[in-house]
Design a protein around this motif. Structure first.
Motif, PDB file in Angstrom:
ATOM      1  N   LEU A   1      -7.015  -8.986   9.238  1.00  0.00           N
ATOM      2  CA  LEU A   1      -7.984  -9.741  10.047  1.00  0.00           C
ATOM      3  C   LEU A   1      -7.691  -9.581  11.544  1.00  0.00           C
ATOM      4  O   LEU A   1      -8.611  -9.546  12.362  1.00  0.00           O
ATOM      5  N   THR A   2      -6.424  -9.457  11.880  1.00  0.00           N
ATOM      6  CA  THR A   2      -6.085  -9.220  13.299  1.00  0.00           C
ATOM      7  C   THR A   2      -6.682  -7.876  13.750  1.00  0.00           C
ATOM      8  O   THR A   2      -7.251  -7.769  14.842  1.00  0.00           O
ATOM      9  N   LEU A   3      -6.542  -6.861  12.894  1.00  0.00           N
ATOM     10  CA  LEU A   3      -7.123  -5.546  13.243  1.00  0.00           C
ATOM     11  C   LEU A   3      -8.636  -5.641  13.380  1.00  0.00           C
ATOM     12  O   LEU A   3      -9.232  -5.034  14.271  1.00  0.00           O
ATOM     13  N   LEU A   4      -9.243  -6.446  12.497  1.00  0.00           N
ATOM     14  CA  LEU A   4     -10.701  -6.619  12.569  1.00  0.00           C
ATOM     15  C   LEU A   4     -11.105  -7.221  13.926  1.00  0.00           C
ATOM     16  O   LEU A   4     -12.095  -6.803  14.531  1.00  0.00           O
ATOM     17  N   ILE A   5     -10.318  -8.189  14.409  1.00  0.00           N
ATOM     18  CA  ILE A   5     -10.616  -8.779  15.728  1.00  0.00           C
ATOM     19  C   ILE A   5     -10.548  -7.690  16.800  1.00  0.00           C
ATOM     20  O   ILE A   5     -11.407  -7.596  17.673  1.00  0.00           O
TER      21      ILE A   5
END
Lengths: 166, 307
Positions: free
Chosen positions: B27-31
């Motif tokens: 999810l951090t990468l998605l941000i």
């Protein structure tokens, strides 16, 4: 697997400490140098009116005959203007004025106005007269919003004089 | 309807069985991939976007501390050093979070380190936000939210729904205040030392709604600072429930989605491994904010509320 206690502490607490140091620095810069509370990593967003949007930097250049002009600030200076509005230190106001004085300016508006307009060479009309600037007054006006009257008032709080030019 | 139910069941099973650390990092990468907006510095937008894509395509990178140190280095050097006086607070926060991920992956127990970092970063962020608000006179007299409701497009739907603002009022007010940067105002300031704008237009409910927003925000942000900074063993689940309520009620209507995402990912990291439902809640809230804020659903919802 055993872990070096120092590595463990660094992994757990170094970033939270860094956040505290950044927030503390931002708070100090806001109190001592009028940094916009919304910016700079101190989490002051939505705590004050957005000063970068509403601070006004007023510029009044004069030529060798002490004639005052209205200056059209070129796009090239947008970052400087924004940076000065975000953190309006005296040195930034002076640096902005000095950089503007170093540019070549040409008369753009009709002569005879109380404050004729000057622009950079790129935007001059053919045959426009060059203007030799001697100095500039750079002023910072701070905004204050009155929720009762729904009006914003900007008041000059800082004024610097710079001299030089081409 | 059955398709929707199946999709939800699959989504739930995927999230609940996924390794909590992997879920947080993904999810951090998605941000990093989707959040760069108009204000993002191009170096950060391009570099971190490409690095994050590489992390999605090459799962081995996901647990590499060098990879996360590289991302953090790019983000911190631009957001916290070169551009620091322009950088929004969520850019500092996501930069710090990437550094916290790198540090956590250097530890013998990455899950525990991520949980501690997530909990402390959320708590400290709200602590400083609360301190700023408590010491600001323009916040405490509610004139900050009053002005936002009158002039800020992000708050317009809220102002229109609950405070009687109209599109014409917003446009008029924005035009009036944009004039502050005109040469006319500059010239007047030079000669008179003061300039007052015309009277901004306000809906009848603006003062009351601004007052409500002022105290609601102060209350919930102060509460979040307390529950996230208290020892981890106290109120282990309630802190997450409060953060979820705050994120879902604050970020979609005010359209400040990046901040909401970063907080949700850090809250997710702070969950215990057995908190499967909370992880599902965080992931669903993350997607909800994205869909609500970007899919036109937000406008449709507020339009329905007005009727």
């Amino acid at each position: 697997m055993s872990e070096d206690p120092l590595i463990r502490k660094l992994a757990l607490y170094s970033v939270p400490v860094l956040l505290c140091l950044t927030a503390g620095t931002q708070r100090f810069m806001a109190a001592s140098h009028d940094l916009n509370p919304w910016k700079g990593g101190g989490y002051g967003m939505f705590s004050d009116i957005h000063r970068t949007h509403y601070r006004v930097i007023a510029l009044k250049p004069v030529d060798e005959n002490n004639i005052g002009y209205v200056i059209t600030v070129p796009k090239l200076f947008e970052r400087d203007m924004d940076a000065t509005r975000a953190l309006p230190t005296t040195s930034r106001l002076e640096a902005l004025g000095e950089r503007l004085l170093q540019q070549e300016w040409f008369l753009a508006g009709p002569p005879g106005n109380q404050f004729p307009i000057i622009r950079q060479q790129l935007f001059r009309h053919p045959g426009a007269k060059p203007v030799k600037l001697k100095g500039m007054t750079v002023q910072l006006a701070e905004p204050a919003f009155d929720a009762k009257s729904n009006q914003m008032t900007c008041t000059v709080v800082k004024s610097v004089q710079v001299s030089g030019g081409q | 309807m059955a398709g929707l139910k199946d999709a939800w069941t699959d989504f739930r099973a995927t999230i609940e069985t996924m390794d909590p650390v992997d879920l947080t990092l993904r999810l951090t990468l998605l941000i990093l991939i989707v959040s760069p907006g108009p204000g993002e510095h191009w170096i950060v937008a391009i570099t971190t976007g490409l690095l994050a894509m590489a992390g999605v395509l090459q799962p081995a990178l996901l647990r590499s501390r060098r990879y996360w140190f590289l991302i953090a280095a790019v983000m911190l050097s631009v957001n916290a050093v070169y551009n620091w006086e322009f950088s929004d607070n969520h850019k500092f926060l996501i930069s710090f979070w990437c550094l916290a991920v790198a540090c956590s992956l250097s530890s013998a127990n990455p899950r525990e380190a991520l949980a501690v970092n997530g909990r402390l970063l959320v708590g400290l962020c709200f602590l400083f936000a609360t301190l700023w608000k408590l010491t600001s006179s323009t916040y405490l007299d509610s004139s900050m939210f009053h002005l936002l409701l009158l002039t800020d497009s992000r708050f317009f739907v809220l102002g229109e729904t609950f405070a009687g603002m109209t599109p014409d009022m917003l446009q008029y007010n924005q035009l009036e205040l944009s004039g502050l940067q005109s040469t006319l105002v500059g010239t007047n300031l030079i000669t008179k030392g003061v300039w007052t704008t015309g009277v901004l237009q306000a809906g009848s409910g603006v003062p009351g709604f601004a007052l409500f927003l002022t105290w609601w925000t102060l209350l919930i942000e102060g509460l979040l600072a307390v529950v996230f900074l208290m020892p981890a063993r106290l109120l282990p689940r309630w802190r997450h429930v409060i953060l979820l309520i705050f994120a879902v009620t604050t970020y979609p209507p005010s359209n400040v989605i990046q901040f909401g995402w970063v907080l949700l990912v850090m809250g997710l990291a702070a969950c215990q491994p057995e908190d499967r439902r909370l992880r599902l809640g965080y992931t669903a809230a993350f997607l909800f904010i994205f869909i609500f804020s970007t899919g036109g659903i937000r406008d449709a919802y507020f339009h329905w509320l007005q009727q």
